[in-house]
Design a protein around this motif. Sequence first.
Motif, PDB file in Angstrom:
ATOM      1  N   GLY A 117      -3.315  -1.748  10.884  1.00 56.73           N
ATOM      2  CA  GLY A 117      -3.057  -0.742   9.846  1.00 56.73           C
ATOM      3  C   GLY A 117      -2.190   0.412  10.294  1.00 56.73           C
ATOM      4  N   GLN A 207      -3.795  -1.521   5.344  1.00 51.75           N
ATOM      5  CA  GLN A 207      -3.442  -0.331   4.562  1.00 51.75           C
ATOM      6  C   GLN A 207      -3.190  -0.626   3.089  1.00 51.75           C
ATOM      7  OE1 GLN A 207      -1.125   2.911   6.940  1.00 51.75           O
ATOM      8  NE2 GLN A 207      -0.066   0.983   7.313  1.00 51.75           N
ATOM      9  N   GLY A 208      -3.334  -1.878   2.678  1.00 47.58           N
ATOM     10  CA  GLY A 208      -2.897  -2.279   1.344  1.00 47.58           C
ATOM     11  C   GLY A 208      -1.437  -2.654   1.395  1.00 47.58           C
ATOM     12  N   THR A 424      -5.895   4.242  10.421  1.00 50.80           N
ATOM     13  CA  THR A 424      -4.638   3.741   9.876  1.00 50.80           C
ATOM     14  C   THR A 424      -3.603   4.858   9.792  1.00 50.80           C
ATOM     15  OG1 THR A 424      -5.100   4.182   7.528  1.00 50.80           O
ATOM     16  CG2 THR A 424      -5.970   2.127   8.460  1.00 50.80           C
ATOM     17  N   ARG A 426      -1.825   5.574   7.201  1.00 56.57           N
ATOM     18  CA  ARG A 426      -2.051   6.292   5.933  1.00 56.57           C
ATOM     19  C   ARG A 426      -3.114   7.374   6.104  1.00 56.57           C
ATOM     20  NH1 ARG A 426      -0.111   4.674   1.462  1.00 56.57           N
ATOM     21  NH2 ARG A 426       1.146   2.781   1.419  1.00 56.57           N
ATOM     22  N   GLU A 427      -4.193   7.051   6.789  1.00 55.65           N
ATOM     23  CA  GLU A 427      -5.248   8.041   7.010  1.00 55.65           C
ATOM     24  C   GLU A 427      -4.717   9.230   7.798  1.00 55.65           C
ATOM     25  OE1 GLU A 427      -9.351   5.413   7.122  1.00 55.65           O
ATOM     26  OE2 GLU A 427      -8.037   5.366   8.877  1.00 55.65           O
ATOM     27  N   ARG A 433      -5.795   4.811   0.538  1.00 56.98           N
ATOM     28  CA  ARG A 433      -5.392   3.408   0.510  1.00 56.98           C
ATOM     29  C   ARG A 433      -5.104   3.039  -0.939  1.00 56.98           C
ATOM     30  NH1 ARG A 433      -7.444  -2.010   0.261  1.00 56.98           N
ATOM     31  NH2 ARG A 433      -6.530  -3.335   1.901  1.00 56.98           N
TER      32      ARG A 433
END
Length: 449
Positions: A117, A207-208, A424, A426-427, A433
């Motif tokens: 991720g 992460q999608g 991740t 993104r986080e 997400r």
Amino acid sequence: MTRQLHLNAFLMNTGHHEASWRLPESDPHAHVDLAHYIGLARIAERGTFDSLFLADSPQLWGGVAQRPSGALEPLTLLTALATATEHIGLIATASTSYNAPYNLARRLASLDIVSGGRAGWNIVTTAGAEAARNFGVEHEPAHADRYARAAEFLDVALKLWDSWEDDLIVADKAAGVWGDDAKLHPARHRGTYFSVEGALNVPRSPQGYPLLVQAGSSEDGKRFAARYAEAVFTAQQTLSGAQAFYADLKSLTAAAGRDPDHIKVLPGIVPVLGSTEAEARVNERVLEEHIVHEHGRDRLENLLRLQPGTLDLDAELPADLPPEAAIEGAKSRYTLVVELARRERLTVRQLIGRLGGGRGHLTFAGTPEQVADAIGTWFTQGAADGFNIMPALLPSGLEAFVEQVVPLLRARGLLRETYGPRRTLRERYGLPRPANQYVTDHACALATA
């Protein structure tokens, strides 16, 4: 939690200064040395950078005389770096002009899975007739057409990344059922530029989908970023210019129906450090003295769409340059360079010196305290959410930033001490997400039935 800086390490072979390879400490072969990049990634990770970034282009820029030329393909290199690091995000540049959505979406999702991720995609719309001819296209596509293709490319990629629902894999050994076909969603896309039928052939990634990054600052680029991007790399020379860009992009993002906090603005900065300001200036001057100005003039004439031999090294830029509207290539970089030269009344030789460090990004020579002050000012005064750190010389420039500037930023509460529980990319960027578009649509349909 107090707002904190996002730092990205922009890695470029021996460093961002075009003459960096000529210094005694530099390895002219570093651009194809995996160990070199592993070392850089680990230095950035020691500095708790959010991510590292590799630029790329589907062409060999100019000749090979000026500086180390050619580069390892970013997704291949980043997959190797994923196994050598634990925390840092891995952002690859890939063109929407000369790729197909299915293959690129698969490769990016694969990097996100392999890295747990940490993948990101720097989305570029490649300019230039030379790149076009490498793919059998005789003429460079128009600026607006490249962005229209990019928008459709993103729409297809998002369909593909969502084509597997998160809980598709059942893995029921007793029943002999591995996956749920009802949770598979073929793209079935028919558009102006692309026709893509099937679902992606890898599962939905941690992460999608990868963090979406964009670097164009033209009007078309900003509108594209407001619609899709989650981080934006930008070149800004002044605090006021950076503040105006920041406010404009956040406003455009809100107008597009998105949360402005979900797009992070990271201007580039080329820090040249010294124990005193005078020492930093000397270090900067050493690099500038190694510039071959004839190479710089050739590159500048290409950027400005001028015939070879037009520019006089010891004169200012011609008064009759074409307007930005007539430029089909890198519009925002063209404008930045021309405005810099006009604002400071620079000769071509002086302009080449200013561009040699970062090709239009802000070059800042000073003490670690002065660099930390500048970063803090831009961050707290509405000009940046973080910075794209572009060391003039590698690996020493990145090492010096991590050892000398990072502790100051941490002491001021602007930068994390450790990575913490966020795993991740993104986080780390404070982003949610993304929901799967097919699951959301299905839920809405049930709710309104």
